[in-house]
Design a protein around this motif. Structure first.
Motif, PDB file in Angstrom:
ATOM      1  N   MET A   1       0.826  -1.212   0.000  1.00  0.00           N
ATOM      2  CA  MET A   1       0.000   0.000   0.000  1.00  0.00           C
ATOM      3  C   MET A   1       0.862   1.264   0.000  1.00  0.00           C
ATOM      4  SD  MET A   1      -3.287  -0.376  -0.033  1.00  0.00           S
ATOM      5  CE  MET A   1      -3.192  -1.720  -1.199  1.00  0.00           C
ATOM      6  N   ASN A   2       2.144   1.050   0.200  1.00  0.00           N
ATOM      7  CA  ASN A   2       3.019   2.216   0.325  1.00  0.00           C
ATOM      8  C   ASN A   2       3.827   2.411  -0.945  1.00  0.00           C
ATOM      9  OD1 ASN A   2       4.680   4.225   1.098  1.00  0.00           O
ATOM     10  ND2 ASN A   2       5.181   3.346   3.086  1.00  0.00           N
ATOM     11  N   TYR A   3       3.495   3.461  -1.672  1.00  0.00           N
ATOM     12  CA  TYR A   3       4.147   3.682  -2.960  1.00  0.00           C
ATOM     13  C   TYR A   3       5.377   4.578  -2.833  1.00  0.00           C
ATOM     14  CZ  TYR A   3      -0.270   1.938  -4.729  1.00  0.00           C
ATOM     15  OH  TYR A   3      -1.383   1.192  -4.981  1.00  0.00           O
ATOM     16  N   SER A   4       5.669   5.005  -1.616  1.00  0.00           N
ATOM     17  CA  SER A   4       6.726   5.996  -1.472  1.00  0.00           C
ATOM     18  C   SER A   4       8.119   5.364  -1.446  1.00  0.00           C
ATOM     19  CB  SER A   4       6.504   6.822  -0.214  1.00  0.00           C
ATOM     20  OG  SER A   4       6.464   5.956   0.894  1.00  0.00           O
ATOM     21  N   SER A   5       8.159   4.042  -1.621  1.00  0.00           N
ATOM     22  CA  SER A   5       9.445   3.380  -1.489  1.00  0.00           C
ATOM     23  C   SER A   5      10.416   3.770  -2.616  1.00  0.00           C
ATOM     24  CB  SER A   5       9.261   1.866  -1.476  1.00  0.00           C
ATOM     25  OG  SER A   5       8.430   1.495  -2.542  1.00  0.00           O
ATOM     26  N   ASN A   7      12.364   6.188  -4.702  1.00  0.00           N
ATOM     27  CA  ASN A   7      12.763   7.556  -4.397  1.00  0.00           C
ATOM     28  C   ASN A   7      13.055   8.378  -5.652  1.00  0.00           C
ATOM     29  OD1 ASN A   7      12.583   7.895  -1.563  1.00  0.00           O
ATOM     30  ND2 ASN A   7      14.225   6.407  -1.348  1.00  0.00           N
ATOM     31  N   ARG A  10       9.651  12.295  -9.744  1.00  0.00           N
ATOM     32  CA  ARG A  10       8.889  12.405 -10.980  1.00  0.00           C
ATOM     33  C   ARG A  10       9.196  13.743 -11.649  1.00  0.00           C
ATOM     34  NH1 ARG A  10       4.411   9.874 -13.157  1.00  0.00           N
ATOM     35  NH2 ARG A  10       4.333   8.407 -11.436  1.00  0.00           N
TER      36      ARG A  10
ATOM     37  N   GLU B  65      -0.084   9.219  -3.657  1.00  0.00           N
ATOM     38  CA  GLU B  65       1.304   8.787  -3.573  1.00  0.00           C
ATOM     39  C   GLU B  65       1.604   8.168  -2.205  1.00  0.00           C
ATOM     40  OE1 GLU B  65       5.044   8.825  -5.796  1.00  0.00           O
ATOM     41  OE2 GLU B  65       3.072   9.508  -6.365  1.00  0.00           O
ATOM     42  N   LEU B  66       0.994   8.719  -1.157  1.00  0.00           N
ATOM     43  CA  LEU B  66       1.388   8.336   0.204  1.00  0.00           C
ATOM     44  C   LEU B  66       0.456   7.325   0.858  1.00  0.00           C
ATOM     45  CD1 LEU B  66       2.364  11.891   1.476  1.00  0.00           C
ATOM     46  CD2 LEU B  66       3.927  10.084   0.774  1.00  0.00           C
ATOM     47  N   SER B  68      -2.280   5.400  -1.143  1.00  0.00           N
ATOM     48  CA  SER B  68      -3.044   4.578  -2.083  1.00  0.00           C
ATOM     49  C   SER B  68      -4.422   5.155  -2.442  1.00  0.00           C
ATOM     50  CB  SER B  68      -3.236   3.163  -1.550  1.00  0.00           C
ATOM     51  OG  SER B  68      -4.314   3.130  -0.644  1.00  0.00           O
ATOM     52  N   TRP B 107      -4.849   8.625 -10.487  1.00  0.00           N
ATOM     53  CA  TRP B 107      -4.406   7.310  -9.992  1.00  0.00           C
ATOM     54  C   TRP B 107      -3.891   6.456 -11.150  1.00  0.00           C
ATOM     55  CZ3 TRP B 107      -7.054   2.347 -10.444  1.00  0.00           C
ATOM     56  CH2 TRP B 107      -6.472   1.336  -9.657  1.00  0.00           C
ATOM     57  N   LEU B 110      -0.601   7.838 -12.502  1.00  0.00           N
ATOM     58  CA  LEU B 110       0.542   7.565 -11.625  1.00  0.00           C
ATOM     59  C   LEU B 110       1.002   6.120 -11.751  1.00  0.00           C
ATOM     60  CD1 LEU B 110      -0.563   9.504  -8.414  1.00  0.00           C
ATOM     61  CD2 LEU B 110       1.563   9.867  -9.635  1.00  0.00           C
ATOM     62  N   ARG B 111       0.057   5.244 -12.108  1.00  0.00           N
ATOM     63  CA  ARG B 111       0.377   3.817 -12.107  1.00  0.00           C
ATOM     64  C   ARG B 111       0.868   3.297 -13.446  1.00  0.00           C
ATOM     65  NH1 ARG B 111      -2.071   0.196  -8.003  1.00  0.00           N
ATOM     66  NH2 ARG B 111      -1.736  -1.290  -9.634  1.00  0.00           N
ATOM     67  N   LYS B 176       8.419  13.124   1.326  1.00  0.00           N
ATOM     68  CA  LYS B 176       8.886  11.733   1.445  1.00  0.00           C
ATOM     69  C   LYS B 176       9.977  11.602   2.499  1.00  0.00           C
ATOM     70  CE  LYS B 176       7.667   9.717  -2.988  1.00  0.00           C
ATOM     71  NZ  LYS B 176       8.152   9.295  -4.306  1.00  0.00           N
ATOM     72  N   LEU B 181       5.593  10.120   7.018  1.00  0.00           N
ATOM     73  CA  LEU B 181       4.972   9.967   5.700  1.00  0.00           C
ATOM     74  C   LEU B 181       5.694   8.976   4.795  1.00  0.00           C
ATOM     75  CD1 LEU B 181       4.159  13.710   4.937  1.00  0.00           C
ATOM     76  CD2 LEU B 181       2.603  11.967   5.768  1.00  0.00           C
ATOM     77  N   SER B 182       6.919   8.601   5.151  1.00  0.00           N
ATOM     78  CA  SER B 182       7.665   7.752   4.204  1.00  0.00           C
ATOM     79  C   SER B 182       7.765   6.306   4.684  1.00  0.00           C
ATOM     80  CB  SER B 182       9.057   8.327   3.976  1.00  0.00           C
ATOM     81  OG  SER B 182       9.710   8.457   5.222  1.00  0.00           O
TER      82      SER B 182
END
Ligand code: ZN
Lengths: 136, 182
Positions: A1-5, A7, A10, B65-66, B68, B107, B110-111, B176, B181-182
């Protein structure tokens, strides 16, 4: 669920961004063409809608003296209808955007009071069809 | 994961869901502040009464982004409730429709891995669909006269989207780095 991995940052612009931009520009052009196409100014009809339903249609050519039309939508609004056009005189809305729109006088123009759910748009009388078009 | 004890696993999962909830709460607050700021901006003379330019889309972009898609939808819902309380039922539906459309579009963008969109493209697509959603609701609830506003609002959405995209581009790397948040 965590997309921030990831780095990786963008980028602000990529070539693919031209796709949404092109879609928007194209729809704007189509929208303008659609709005401007029926340019027969033979006579205007004001279509007044209240709460999503057409309340009345007024052929402006037939209006001799300007008169006020009080409408009871979600809030009360008053229209001034004259042979030159239509405008909101007052409305119970907080924003007064409808009144500030001023007079609308050309086919395709509209004035809306969203809080009152009252709107008026001008169409050329031919569009409204039927007896109006024949008699006009 | 498999070699950890049950209680440990539970604790980790608990912490994670608390963390996600905290993020959603934080980003909803950001969205509400942006909405409030937007309410204070005097409406442009050509703008359709009740339309919002969608600056609060920024919070939705962060949420995507943070936390989902479901998290982003929560932020949209919070925004819609705020619109209901401050500007009424019509504004609620406009905010909800615009928010959901914009969220789904951003969404997907981004994907998609094949096509790398920049922040600019995602920002303007979000702003444009936000406007489209609002207009659709206004068409149903107010009158079909509102279609006259479509071209000018679409052009305005390019400007708003470019702005939200830029702010996103500048702020996201810093967000991030915040541990929460990260
Ligand atoms: Zn009004």
């Amino acid at each position: 669920m965590n997309y921030s991995s990831d780095n990786t940052k963008r980028a602000y612009f990529r070539m693919a961004d031209l796709i949404p931009l092109a879609v928007i520009v194209l729809s704007v052009v189509l929208g303008v063409v659609f709005l401007l196409s029926p340019k027969d100014e033979k006579g205007l009809t004001a279509v007044v809608s209240v709460e999503g339903e057409v309340y009345t249609e007024v052929a402006l050519d037939a209006v001799k003296e300007p008169y006020e039309l009080t409408l009871h939508g979600d809030r009360e609004a008053v229209l001034l209808i004259s042979s030159d056009g239509v405008r909101f005189v007052t409305s119970d809305c907080p924003d007064k955007l409808c009144v500030n729109t001023g007079m609308i006088s050309r086919s395709g123009q509209s004035a809306v009071c969203l809080p009152a759910r009252v709107s008026v748009k001008l169409i050329s009388s031919e569009e409204s069809g039927g007896i109006d078009a024949l008699s006009g | 994961m498999l070699c950890r004890g049950d209680s440990m696993k539970e604790k980790v999962m608990m912490n994670k869901s608390v963390l996600v909830l905290t993020r959603i709460g934080l980003l909803s607050a950001v969205a509400l502040i942006l909405s409030a700021v937007e309410n204070m901006i005097p409406a442009l003379p050509f703008a359709l009464p009740g339309m919002k330019l969608g600056l609060s889309n920024l919070a939705v972009m962060f949420a995507l982004e943070l936390c989902s898609l479901p998290g982003a939808v929560c932020v949209v819902a919070a925004k819609a409730v705020f619109a209901l309380l401050t500007r009424g039922v019509t504004a609620f539906f406009m905010s909800l429709a615009g928010g959901v459309l914009a969220t789904l579009a951003m969404w997907m963008m981004l994907r998609i891995k094949k096509l790398q969109f920049g922040c600019l493209g995602i920002g303007i697509a979000g702003a444009f669909l936000h406007n489209c959603g609002q207009l659709l609701v206004a068409l149903v609830l107010v009158s079909d006269a509102v279609y006259a506003y479509f071209p000018v609002l679409s052009l305005a959405s390019v400007a708003t989207g470019a702005l939200t995209g830029l702010v996103y581009y500048i702020i996201m790397p810093h967000l991030k780095r915040i541990p929460l948040l990260s």
